[in-house]
Design an enzyme around this catalytic site. Structure first.
Site, PDB file in Angstrom:
ATOM      1  N   LEU A 166       3.273  -3.794  -4.725  1.00  0.00           N
ATOM      2  CA  LEU A 166       3.340  -3.869  -6.187  1.00  0.00           C
ATOM      3  C   LEU A 166       4.673  -3.299  -6.667  1.00  0.00           C
ATOM      4  O   LEU A 166       5.238  -2.392  -6.065  1.00  0.00           O
ATOM      5  CB  LEU A 166       2.189  -3.100  -6.810  1.00  0.00           C
ATOM      6  CG  LEU A 166       0.834  -3.815  -6.704  1.00  0.00           C
ATOM      7  CD1 LEU A 166      -0.296  -2.867  -7.054  1.00  0.00           C
ATOM      8  CD2 LEU A 166       0.787  -5.045  -7.600  1.00  0.00           C
ATOM      9  N   HIS A 205      -7.768   1.916   1.870  1.00  0.00           N
ATOM     10  CA  HIS A 205      -7.105   1.548   3.114  1.00  0.00           C
ATOM     11  C   HIS A 205      -8.033   1.907   4.269  1.00  0.00           C
ATOM     12  O   HIS A 205      -8.642   2.976   4.262  1.00  0.00           O
ATOM     13  CB  HIS A 205      -5.760   2.277   3.234  1.00  0.00           C
ATOM     14  CG  HIS A 205      -5.001   1.938   4.470  1.00  0.00           C
ATOM     15  ND1 HIS A 205      -4.242   0.792   4.592  1.00  0.00           N
ATOM     16  CD2 HIS A 205      -4.904   2.574   5.660  1.00  0.00           C
ATOM     17  CE1 HIS A 205      -3.709   0.760   5.801  1.00  0.00           C
ATOM     18  NE2 HIS A 205      -4.092   1.819   6.469  1.00  0.00           N
ATOM     19  N   ALA A 224       4.913   4.047  -5.187  1.00  0.00           N
ATOM     20  CA  ALA A 224       5.930   3.107  -4.697  1.00  0.00           C
ATOM     21  C   ALA A 224       5.852   2.877  -3.186  1.00  0.00           C
ATOM     22  O   ALA A 224       5.841   1.744  -2.703  1.00  0.00           O
ATOM     23  CB  ALA A 224       7.321   3.583  -5.095  1.00  0.00           C
ATOM     24  N   GLY A 225       5.756   3.954  -2.439  1.00  0.00           N
ATOM     25  CA  GLY A 225       5.702   3.805  -0.987  1.00  0.00           C
ATOM     26  C   GLY A 225       4.358   3.246  -0.542  1.00  0.00           C
ATOM     27  O   GLY A 225       3.302   3.726  -0.973  1.00  0.00           O
TER      28      GLY A 225
HETATM   29  N1  LIG Z   1       3.756  -0.311  -4.185  1.00  0.00           N
HETATM   30  C1  LIG Z   1       2.608  -0.371  -3.489  1.00  0.00           C
HETATM   31  N2  LIG Z   1       2.035  -1.574  -3.284  1.00  0.00           N
HETATM   32  C2  LIG Z   1       0.876  -1.643  -2.546  1.00  0.00           C
HETATM   33  C3  LIG Z   1       0.329  -0.475  -1.999  1.00  0.00           C
HETATM   34  C4  LIG Z   1       0.971   0.784  -2.239  1.00  0.00           C
HETATM   35  O1  LIG Z   1       0.497   1.852  -1.768  1.00  0.00           O
HETATM   36  N3  LIG Z   1       2.095   0.784  -2.982  1.00  0.00           N
HETATM   37  N4  LIG Z   1      -0.778  -0.564  -1.233  1.00  0.00           N
HETATM   38  C5  LIG Z   1      -0.858  -1.798  -0.500  1.00  0.00           C
HETATM   39  C6  LIG Z   1      -1.728  -1.597   0.614  1.00  0.00           C
HETATM   40  N5  LIG Z   1      -2.045  -2.752   1.355  1.00  0.00           N
HETATM   41  C7  LIG Z   1      -3.350  -3.186   1.281  1.00  0.00           C
HETATM   42  O2  LIG Z   1      -4.147  -2.690   0.482  1.00  0.00           O
HETATM   43  C8  LIG Z   1      -1.066  -3.420   2.113  1.00  0.00           C
HETATM   44  C9  LIG Z   1      -0.007  -2.755   2.704  1.00  0.00           C
HETATM   45  C10 LIG Z   1       0.937  -3.472   3.447  1.00  0.00           C
HETATM   46  C11 LIG Z   1       0.829  -4.844   3.564  1.00  0.00           C
HETATM   47  C12 LIG Z   1       1.838  -5.656   4.282  1.00  0.00           C
HETATM   48  O3  LIG Z   1       2.524  -5.183   5.167  1.00  0.00           O
HETATM   49  N6  LIG Z   1       1.925  -6.936   3.854  1.00  0.00           N
HETATM   50  C13 LIG Z   1       2.783  -7.918   4.516  1.00  0.00           C
HETATM   51  C14 LIG Z   1       2.301  -9.339   4.236  1.00  0.00           C
HETATM   52  C15 LIG Z   1       0.835  -9.496   4.623  1.00  0.00           C
HETATM   53  C16 LIG Z   1       0.289 -10.834   4.181  1.00  0.00           C
HETATM   54  O4  LIG Z   1       0.954 -11.513   3.378  1.00  0.00           O
HETATM   55  O5  LIG Z   1      -0.840 -11.156   4.627  1.00  0.00           O
HETATM   56  C17 LIG Z   1       4.177  -7.779   3.930  1.00  0.00           C
HETATM   57  O6  LIG Z   1       4.282  -7.484   2.726  1.00  0.00           O
HETATM   58  O7  LIG Z   1       5.113  -8.022   4.692  1.00  0.00           O
HETATM   59  C18 LIG Z   1      -0.238  -5.479   3.004  1.00  0.00           C
HETATM   60  C19 LIG Z   1      -1.192  -4.765   2.284  1.00  0.00           C
HETATM   61  C20 LIG Z   1      -0.957  -2.942  -1.481  1.00  0.00           C
HETATM   62  N7  LIG Z   1       0.270  -2.852  -2.317  1.00  0.00           N
HETATM   63  N1  GAR Z   2      -3.891  -1.889   3.439  1.00  0.00           N
HETATM   64  C1  GAR Z   2      -5.055  -2.317   2.790  1.00  0.00           C
HETATM   65  C2  GAR Z   2      -6.058  -2.942   3.725  1.00  0.00           C
HETATM   66  O1  GAR Z   2      -5.780  -3.160   4.884  1.00  0.00           O
HETATM   67  N2  GAR Z   2      -7.235  -3.194   3.184  1.00  0.00           N
HETATM   68  C3  GAR Z   2      -8.300  -3.710   3.979  1.00  0.00           C
HETATM   69  O2  GAR Z   2      -8.347  -5.100   3.886  1.00  0.00           O
HETATM   70  C4  GAR Z   2      -9.696  -5.488   3.981  1.00  0.00           C
HETATM   71  C5  GAR Z   2      -9.861  -6.578   3.005  1.00  0.00           C
HETATM   72  O3  GAR Z   2     -11.062  -7.194   3.236  1.00  0.00           O
HETATM   73  P1  GAR Z   2     -11.827  -7.831   1.999  1.00  0.00           P
HETATM   74  O4  GAR Z   2     -10.816  -8.604   1.213  1.00  0.00           O
HETATM   75  O5  GAR Z   2     -12.878  -8.670   2.618  1.00  0.00           O
HETATM   76  O6  GAR Z   2     -12.352  -6.676   1.219  1.00  0.00           O
HETATM   77  C6  GAR Z   2     -10.562  -4.294   3.651  1.00  0.00           C
HETATM   78  O7  GAR Z   2     -11.432  -3.968   4.672  1.00  0.00           O
HETATM   79  C7  GAR Z   2      -9.593  -3.165   3.468  1.00  0.00           C
HETATM   80  O8  GAR Z   2      -9.910  -2.037   4.219  1.00  0.00           O
END
Ligand SMILES: Nc1nc2c(c(=O)[nH]1)N[C@@H](CN(C=O)c1ccc(C(=O)N[C@@H](CCC(=O)O)C(=O)O)cc1)CN2
Ligand code: GAR
Length: 204
Positions: free
Chosen positions: A102, A118, A156-157
């Site tokens: 985000l 998570h 952010a992170g």
């Molecule tokens: N600014 C923030 N954005 C998001 C956070 C956060 O803490 N700060 N939480 C994430 C967490 N997350 C799932 O809930 C998440 C984290 C990392 C990735 C990821 O590496 N995504 C890949 C692409 C994956 C795909 O397209 O299937 C990437 O971006 O290269 C995904 C989910 C949510 N946002």
């Molecule tokens: N970094 C966030 C992450 O990995 N979230 C994980 O993705 C799954 C989504 O499943 P769902 O869409 O069926 O709930 C959830 O289990 C959650 O723990």
């Protein structure tokens, strides 16, 4: 089945989800049962074909598909997300398996009012590239004996925000990604609901 999502509680919730939205569904059930003083008011997904988008349509939850396909510029997507949340008068945001980072506008607008769940005991097994089954696979590969879920403030992170609550589950001999995922995921909904109950007391 359409739910009567009238004003259930004062706190209006926005969900961001990419796939099944299991936590969004659990939170919605808690609201309709009166277990959480909040009203599901919007779903935003980056995946128009996701089961969570279908679910939202079935229950009558307003839903929007916002993704890089329509907004190639990340800043424009960020602006579209926060505009949609504001247009629906969202008070708090729940990330329910939202697989994209985000941006600053959304993070700033909802600082302290945006929670993510998570599937690990952060800070372990978190960050970019660590999501969904990849997390459980890493936990198993490391021969961990305990895992769990973390609800944290979204900052952010990636996955670096303040930890709000954690659940712990045993990693059992013979566990697979599927069995560990099921055990961890079963704790995610209750953990998020408890965190939202505290947030509802603060914002309403
Ligand atoms: N600014 C923030 N954005 C998001 C956070 C956060 O803490 N700060 N939480 C994430 C967490 N997350 C799932 O809930 C998440 C984290 C990392 C990735 C990821 O590496 N995504 C890949 C692409 C994956 C795909 O397209 O299937 C990437 O971006 O290269 C995904 C989910 C949510 N946002
Ligand atoms: N970094 C966030 C992450 O990995 N979230 C994980 O993705 C799954 C989504 O499943 P769902 O869409 O069926 O709930 C959830 O289990 C959650 O723990």
């Amino acid at each position: 089945m359409r739910l009567d999502l009238m004003q259930l509680g004062l706190m209006r919730l926005g969900f961001l989800s990419s796939h099944g939205g299991s936590t969004a569904r659990a939170v919605t059930v808690a609201c309709t049962r009166g277990e959480l003083a909040a009203t599901p008011a919007l779903l935003i997904s980056n995946n128009s074909a996701s089961p969570v988008m279908q679910w939202a349509g079935e229950i009558g939850l307003p839903r929007l598909h916002l993704s890089r396909a329509a907004y190639p510029d990340p800043d424009e997507l960020d602006a579209a997300i926060v505009a949609a949340l504001r247009a629906h008068q969202i008070d708090a945001v729940v990330l329910s398996g939202y697989m994209k980072a985000l941006g600053t506008r959304t993070l700033t607008a909802y600082r302290g009012r945006m929670l993510n769940v998570h599937p690990s005991l952060l800070p372990l097994y978190g960050g970019r590239g660590m999501y969904g089954d990849l997390v459980h696979a890493a936990v198993l590969a490391a021969d961990e004996t305990v895992s769990g879920a973390t609800v944290h403030q979204v900052e952010a992170g990636i996955d670096e925000g303040t930890v709000v609550a954690q659940s712990r589950v045993a990693v059992l001999p013979g566990d697979t990604v599927a069995t560990l995922r099921a055990r961890v995921q079963a704790t995610e909904g209750p953990l998020m609901i408890a965190a939202l109950q505290k947030l509802a007391e603060a914002v309403t």
